[in-house]
Design a protein around this motif. Structure first.
Motif, PDB file in Angstrom:
ATOM      1  N   TRP A   4       0.827  -1.210   0.000  1.00  0.00           N
ATOM      2  CA  TRP A   4       0.000   0.000   0.000  1.00  0.00           C
ATOM      3  C   TRP A   4       0.857   1.255   0.000  1.00  0.00           C
ATOM      4  O   TRP A   4       0.514   2.245  -0.650  1.00  0.00           O
ATOM      5  N   SER A   8       1.012   3.965  -2.922  1.00  0.00           N
ATOM      6  CA  SER A   8       0.752   5.360  -2.562  1.00  0.00           C
ATOM      7  C   SER A   8       1.866   6.281  -3.058  1.00  0.00           C
ATOM      8  O   SER A   8       1.599   7.420  -3.467  1.00  0.00           O
ATOM      9  N   TYR A  26      -7.883   9.542  -2.725  1.00  0.00           N
ATOM     10  CA  TYR A  26      -7.144   8.284  -2.668  1.00  0.00           C
ATOM     11  C   TYR A  26      -6.631   8.019  -1.248  1.00  0.00           C
ATOM     12  O   TYR A  26      -6.778   6.909  -0.729  1.00  0.00           O
ATOM     13  N   VAL A  27      -6.025   9.028  -0.637  1.00  0.00           N
ATOM     14  CA  VAL A  27      -5.477   8.857   0.718  1.00  0.00           C
ATOM     15  C   VAL A  27      -6.580   8.468   1.697  1.00  0.00           C
ATOM     16  O   VAL A  27      -6.423   7.532   2.492  1.00  0.00           O
ATOM     17  N   MET A  42       1.852   7.036   5.698  1.00  0.00           N
ATOM     18  CA  MET A  42       1.077   7.396   4.512  1.00  0.00           C
ATOM     19  C   MET A  42       1.354   8.847   4.123  1.00  0.00           C
ATOM     20  O   MET A  42       1.579   9.150   2.942  1.00  0.00           O
ATOM     21  N   VAL A  46       3.293   9.757   0.487  1.00  0.00           N
ATOM     22  CA  VAL A  46       2.560  10.561  -0.495  1.00  0.00           C
ATOM     23  C   VAL A  46       3.258  11.908  -0.705  1.00  0.00           C
ATOM     24  O   VAL A  46       3.353  12.397  -1.839  1.00  0.00           O
TER      25      VAL A  46
END
Length: 161
Positions: A4, A8, A26-27, A42, A46
């Protein structure tokens, strides 16, 4: 989890290059579907993807990347500078004299997208802002934006339950 984060990173790069990709959606979708994913990881992945993608815009603004012919204007050296050329030159001077101001504008843009982040990436290149200032301001701002967004579902569910 690693899959993931790698996906990302790719989405961060893609969204930086293709403006119609809405990275925020998306996040949120990923952190809702994968609640075990750390919000900070995350946000970091990103942010790195976004800044890496926007470096192409930055280098294009500096003239280090040759754009296709239909995107560039050939300047006639005999023709006097137009008002936009004069304004760009003046803007470069302001950025050189006041690096804190240009850093603050880039940080605000990377965090809140005001002024638009894609435009700032090009303008920073045109203004010859230092690469270190561009990358650091954009990484900090993008991380703050996407880390807050990734943490939001957990924070909201904690408040509501």
């Amino acid at each position: 989890m690693l899959m993931w984060l790698a996906l990302s990173l790719g989405m961060g790069i893609a969204s930086a290059l293709i403006p119609i990709i809405v990275l925020e959606a998306y996040v949120l979708a990923v952190v809702l579907a994968q609640p075990q994913l750390p919000w900070w990881a995350m946000g970091l992945v990103v942010a790195v993807g976004q800044v890496a993608g926007k470096l192409l815009y930055f280098y294009a603004g500096r003239g280090d990347i040759t754009l296709p012919k239909f995107l560039r204007r050939e300047r006639d050296p005999e023709r006097p500078k137009g008002k936009w050329s004069v304004r760009v030159d003046r803007f470069r001077e302001v950025c050189a004299r006041r690096p804190g101001w240009s850093y603050s504008v880039m940080l605000l843009s990377a965090t809140a997208s005001v002024p638009p982040y894609a435009a700032i990436a090009v303008i920073a290149g045109v203004a010859r802002v230092s690469l270190l200032n561009f990358v650091s301001a954009c990484l900090i701002g993008r991380f703050a934006r996407f880390a807050a967004l990734a943490a939001a579902p957990a924070l909201v569910s904690g408040w509501l339950l």
